[in-house]
Design a protein around this motif. Structure first.
Motif, mmCIF file in Angstrom:
data_model
loop_
_atom_site.group_PDB
_atom_site.id
_atom_site.type_symbol
_atom_site.label_atom_id
_atom_site.label_comp_id
_atom_site.label_asym_id
_atom_site.label_seq_id
_atom_site.Cartn_x
_atom_site.Cartn_y
_atom_site.Cartn_z
ATOM 1 N N SER A 157 -47.229 1.118 -38.765
ATOM 2 C CA SER A 157 -46.931 0.669 -40.163
ATOM 3 C C SER A 157 -47.755 1.456 -41.095
ATOM 4 N N VAL A 158 -47.811 2.482 -41.718
ATOM 5 C CA VAL A 158 -48.691 3.404 -42.451
ATOM 6 C C VAL A 158 -48.735 2.822 -44.025
ATOM 7 N N TYR A 159 -49.979 2.657 -44.548
ATOM 8 C CA TYR A 159 -50.135 2.390 -45.795
ATOM 9 C C TYR A 159 -50.407 3.820 -46.660
ATOM 10 N N THR A 160 -49.640 4.203 -47.615
ATOM 11 C CA THR A 160 -49.828 5.571 -48.156
ATOM 12 C C THR A 160 -50.392 5.694 -49.491
ATOM 13 N N VAL A 161 -51.167 6.643 -49.651
ATOM 14 C CA VAL A 161 -51.575 6.970 -51.063
ATOM 15 C C VAL A 161 -51.226 8.167 -51.545
ATOM 16 N N THR A 162 -51.199 8.385 -52.948
ATOM 17 C CA THR A 162 -50.893 9.540 -53.544
ATOM 18 C C THR A 162 -51.644 10.532 -53.348
ATOM 19 N N GLU A 163 -52.988 10.480 -53.600
ATOM 20 C CA GLU A 163 -53.985 11.414 -53.403
ATOM 21 C C GLU A 163 -55.128 10.886 -52.427
ATOM 22 N N TYR A 164 -55.816 11.908 -51.840
ATOM 23 C CA TYR A 164 -56.669 12.009 -50.844
ATOM 24 C C TYR A 164 -57.674 10.851 -51.163
ATOM 25 N N THR A 165 -58.318 11.227 -52.628
ATOM 26 C CA THR A 165 -59.376 10.321 -53.033
ATOM 27 C C THR A 165 -59.266 8.943 -53.102
ATOM 28 N N ASP A 166 -57.860 8.607 -53.028
ATOM 29 C CA ASP A 166 -57.661 7.014 -53.277
ATOM 30 C C ASP A 166 -57.521 6.441 -51.889
ATOM 31 N N ALA A 167 -57.724 7.227 -50.697
ATOM 32 C CA ALA A 167 -57.705 6.464 -49.425
ATOM 33 C C ALA A 167 -58.773 5.455 -49.125
ATOM 34 N N ASN A 168 -60.246 5.981 -49.339
ATOM 35 C CA ASN A 168 -61.151 5.272 -49.255
ATOM 36 C C ASN A 168 -61.143 3.899 -50.009
ATOM 37 N N GLU A 169 -60.872 4.097 -51.208
ATOM 38 C CA GLU A 169 -60.906 2.779 -52.028
ATOM 39 C C GLU A 169 -59.713 1.854 -51.552
ATOM 40 N N ALA A 170 -58.500 2.455 -50.875
ATOM 41 C CA ALA A 170 -57.602 1.469 -50.394
ATOM 42 C C ALA A 170 -57.966 0.835 -49.125
ATOM 43 N N LEU A 171 -58.798 1.511 -48.571
ATOM 44 C CA LEU A 171 -59.380 0.867 -47.227
ATOM 45 C C LEU A 171 -60.477 -0.188 -47.542
ATOM 46 N N ILE A 172 -61.255 0.098 -48.614
ATOM 47 C CA ILE A 172 -62.396 -0.990 -49.265
ATOM 48 C C ILE A 172 -61.313 -2.198 -49.599
ATOM 49 N N LEU A 173 -60.342 -1.949 -50.181
ATOM 50 C CA LEU A 173 -59.363 -3.125 -50.713
ATOM 51 C C LEU A 173 -58.662 -3.679 -49.784
#
Length: 288
Positions: A157-173
């Motif tokens: 079950s994949v959580y997707t982000v719009t931009e590459y730069t958002d991925a690390n922030e999504a992981l931290i959150l």
């Protein structure tokens, strides 16, 4: 008009004697990196430079005037606008709209994935000893990346982000549990994060699926495709392709302890049928 001039110069380089072709300088535009810290373009550009050098054509590689994210760069190239070449992981859809040069830029290493995780999740990941257990965790990926569909096809079950730069922030959150990154990308990304980051490299696991990063050009630009194909093949035959790969990635493979990690193999239903999977010279083999 610019595209016509570009095509004309390329035709000269391919069809006319070498002393005539050397008079033309061919400008080739690629998507500008996201920032000065984004080092993902360095190795593909080194491969492209090697290929063009092997052809003897005079050329100038130039970044686009503006930053163009991956999905838009594919559209722009398909419409023959702004850029002349991109590099991207292949899938059936991309090969329908663009012309691929089917020599994997990094021997399929794009399909070897280690992961960024939150530091305080280290114990949870160290307890994983099967793919079924890992599938209970949610990976983070870009919405338009082929990897997203590959992971979904393999039960994640994949959580997707719009931009590459958002991925690390999504992981931290904690919007997802881990961020799988290609072996060819992750080392410099870790350097960019710095020691004070809440994220770390998961030390024991690696996902692996058949995948290839290719150079792509516009469907009508057969001259450029032929030029890159010819140069790459010459580099493969001369051993320079292998040499560049080894110099770039053998230290990374060792630093990531890739050969000792527990490997979970996944299927890639998006891999096009024309992929040169039987040409062992083009693929990384961890057993060798």
């Amino acid at each position: 008009m610019l595209k016509f001039v570009t095509f004309f110069f390329v035709a000269l380089a391919v069809l006319l004697p070498q002393q005539w072709a050397s008079a033309a300088v061919w400008s080739i535009t690629y998507p500008r990196p996201l920032s000065a810290e984004d080092k993902r373009h360095e190795y593909p550009l080194a491969v492209l430079t090697l290929a063009l050098e092997k052809t003897g054509v005079r050329y100038q590689l130039m970044p686009s005037d503006r930053i163009i994210l991956q999905a838009k760069s594919i559209r722009q190239l398909a419409e023959n606008r702004e850029i002349d070449v991109i590099w991207s992981m292949t899938n059936k859809q991309r090969e329908e709209v663009l012309l691929p040069i089917r020599i994997p830029i990094a021997k399929g290493l794009i399909g070897w994935r280690v992961s960024l995780i939150n530091k305080d999740d280290s114990a949870r990941f160290s307890a994983i000893d099967s793919l079924a257990q890992l599938q209970q965790f949610s990976p983070i990926q870009g919405a338009d990346w082929p990897d997203t569909k590959i992971l979904q096809a393999n039960g994640f079950s994949v959580y997707t982000v719009t931009e590459y730069t958002d991925a690390n922030e999504a992981l931290i959150l904690r919007q997802g549990d881990f961020f799988p990154r290609s072996v060819m990308e992750v080392t410099k990304e870790l350097e960019a994060l710095g020691r004070g980051s809440d994220l770390m490299l998961e030390p024991d696991l690696v996902l692996q699926y058949p995948a290839a990063m290719y150079f792509f050009v516009n469907k009508s630009n057969h001259t450029l495709a032929k030029l890159i194909q010819t140069g790459l093949q010459k580099a493969v035959d001369s051993g320079e392709y292998d040499k560049l790969f080894q110099e770039t990635f053998e230290p990374v493979i060792d630093d990531l302890n890739l050969r000792q990690r527990r490997r979970f193999k996944l299927n890639n239903p998006l891999m096009p049928e024309d992929s040169p999977v039987d040409d062992t010279a083009l693929w990384f083999d961890i057993e060798k």
